[in-house]
Design a protein around this motif. Sequence first.
Motif, short mmCIF file in Angstrom:
data_model
loop_
_atom_site.label_atom_id
_atom_site.label_comp_id
_atom_site.label_asym_id
_atom_site.label_seq_id
_atom_site.Cartn_x
_atom_site.Cartn_y
_atom_site.Cartn_z
N ARG A 106 12.19 2.37 10.66
CA ARG A 106 12.50 3.77 10.34
C ARG A 106 11.32 4.50 9.73
NH1 ARG A 106 18.56 4.57 8.93
NH2 ARG A 106 19.40 2.61 9.71
N PHE A 107 10.50 3.80 8.99
CA PHE A 107 9.38 4.42 8.29
C PHE A 107 8.09 3.75 8.74
CE2 PHE A 107 13.13 4.42 5.56
CZ PHE A 107 13.27 5.78 5.33
N SER A 108 7.37 4.41 9.65
CA SER A 108 6.17 3.78 10.21
C SER A 108 4.92 4.03 9.38
CB SER A 108 5.95 4.30 11.64
OG SER A 108 5.77 5.70 11.62
N ALA A 109 4.92 5.07 8.56
CA ALA A 109 3.74 5.39 7.76
C ALA A 109 4.16 6.16 6.51
CB ALA A 109 2.75 6.22 8.57
N PHE A 110 3.28 6.13 5.52
CA PHE A 110 3.54 6.83 4.26
C PHE A 110 2.30 7.62 3.88
CE2 PHE A 110 6.22 3.11 4.32
CZ PHE A 110 7.45 3.65 3.99
N TYR A 111 2.51 8.76 3.27
CA TYR A 111 1.38 9.58 2.85
C TYR A 111 0.67 8.95 1.67
CZ TYR A 111 -1.45 13.55 1.64
OH TYR A 111 -2.52 14.36 1.37
N GLN A 112 1.44 8.42 0.70
CA GLN A 112 0.86 7.85 -0.50
C GLN A 112 0.34 6.44 -0.22
OE1 GLN A 112 4.11 8.52 -0.15
NE2 GLN A 112 4.63 10.20 -1.51
N GLY A 113 -0.63 6.01 -1.03
CA GLY A 113 -1.07 4.64 -0.99
C GLY A 113 -0.06 3.75 -1.70
N ASP A 114 -0.17 2.45 -1.48
CA ASP A 114 0.72 1.50 -2.15
C ASP A 114 0.00 0.16 -2.27
OD1 ASP A 114 1.00 0.20 0.39
OD2 ASP A 114 2.76 1.39 0.86
N GLU A 115 0.73 -0.89 -2.57
CA GLU A 115 0.10 -2.20 -2.73
C GLU A 115 -0.38 -2.79 -1.41
OE1 GLU A 115 -0.81 -3.54 -5.71
OE2 GLU A 115 -0.14 -1.54 -6.22
N ARG A 116 0.11 -2.31 -0.30
CA ARG A 116 -0.31 -2.80 1.03
C ARG A 116 -1.50 -2.02 1.55
NH1 ARG A 116 1.85 -7.61 1.19
NH2 ARG A 116 3.93 -7.49 0.34
N THR A 117 -1.46 -0.73 1.35
CA THR A 117 -2.53 0.17 1.81
C THR A 117 -2.88 1.08 0.65
OG1 THR A 117 -1.52 0.15 4.01
CG2 THR A 117 -3.16 1.84 3.59
N ASN A 118 -3.98 0.81 -0.01
CA ASN A 118 -4.31 1.53 -1.24
C ASN A 118 -4.65 3.00 -1.03
OD1 ASN A 118 -3.92 -0.71 -2.87
ND2 ASN A 118 -6.00 -1.42 -2.59
N ALA A 119 -5.30 3.32 0.05
CA ALA A 119 -5.75 4.69 0.27
C ALA A 119 -4.61 5.58 0.74
CB ALA A 119 -6.86 4.71 1.32
N PRO A 120 -4.59 6.84 0.29
CA PRO A 120 -3.59 7.77 0.81
C PRO A 120 -3.89 8.08 2.27
CG PRO A 120 -5.12 8.91 -0.64
CD PRO A 120 -5.45 7.45 -0.71
N HIS A 121 -2.92 8.65 2.97
CA HIS A 121 -3.03 8.90 4.40
C HIS A 121 -4.29 9.67 4.79
CE1 HIS A 121 -1.61 9.28 8.48
NE2 HIS A 121 -1.81 10.57 8.42
N PHE A 122 -4.63 10.71 4.03
CA PHE A 122 -5.79 11.53 4.39
C PHE A 122 -7.12 10.79 4.24
CE2 PHE A 122 -5.39 12.42 -0.12
CZ PHE A 122 -6.69 12.49 -0.57
N ARG A 123 -7.14 9.67 3.53
CA ARG A 123 -8.36 8.88 3.35
C ARG A 123 -8.49 7.74 4.37
NH1 ARG A 123 -11.73 11.44 0.05
NH2 ARG A 123 -10.84 11.91 -1.98
N ARG A 124 -7.43 7.48 5.10
CA ARG A 124 -7.46 6.39 6.09
C ARG A 124 -8.11 6.88 7.37
NH1 ARG A 124 -1.23 5.54 5.41
NH2 ARG A 124 -1.27 5.61 3.17
N SER A 125 -8.83 5.99 8.00
CA SER A 125 -9.44 6.36 9.29
C SER A 125 -8.37 6.35 10.37
CB SER A 125 -10.57 5.39 9.65
OG SER A 125 -10.07 4.08 9.73
N ALA A 126 -8.48 7.25 11.28
CA ALA A 126 -7.47 7.39 12.35
C ALA A 126 -7.54 6.33 13.38
CB ALA A 126 -7.60 8.76 13.02
#
Length: 126
Positions: A106-126
């Motif tokens: 249901r949830f494929s991505a999140f805008y905020q960082g978390d323990e799995r992916t530290n960087a927020p969405h806008f900082r991640r490479s596409a």
Amino acid sequence: MQLITQQEHGSDLPATGVLQLPNDADLQGLDLAGVTRIELNFPKFSDGRAFSQAVTLRRRLGFTGELRAIGDVLVDQLVQMHRSGFDSAVLRADQDVAVAQRQFARFSAFYQGDERTNAPHFRRSA
């Protein structure tokens, strides 16, 4: 995230290196030498202190082993558990594993960082 039924968890004999912590345990000064799995308890669905413990164990104490959620674990909590650093969860007996698996689709991505992916969405490479 690995989903475990009550029956599977009951047959999972406690091995060396497994530490069970109540949700009010003080984590400061905790000796993690030789610990491969920590089981954090959710005594009630509405008690989320184990989420904070998971983040503390990952971020501040650098624990890299398995974090397992036990207790009153419902399908509704699983995505947040995964984002908080849990690797596995033992579902309450009345919870359906198939329904639980669908939560992650249901949830494929999140805008905020978390323990799995530290960087927020806008900082991640596409």
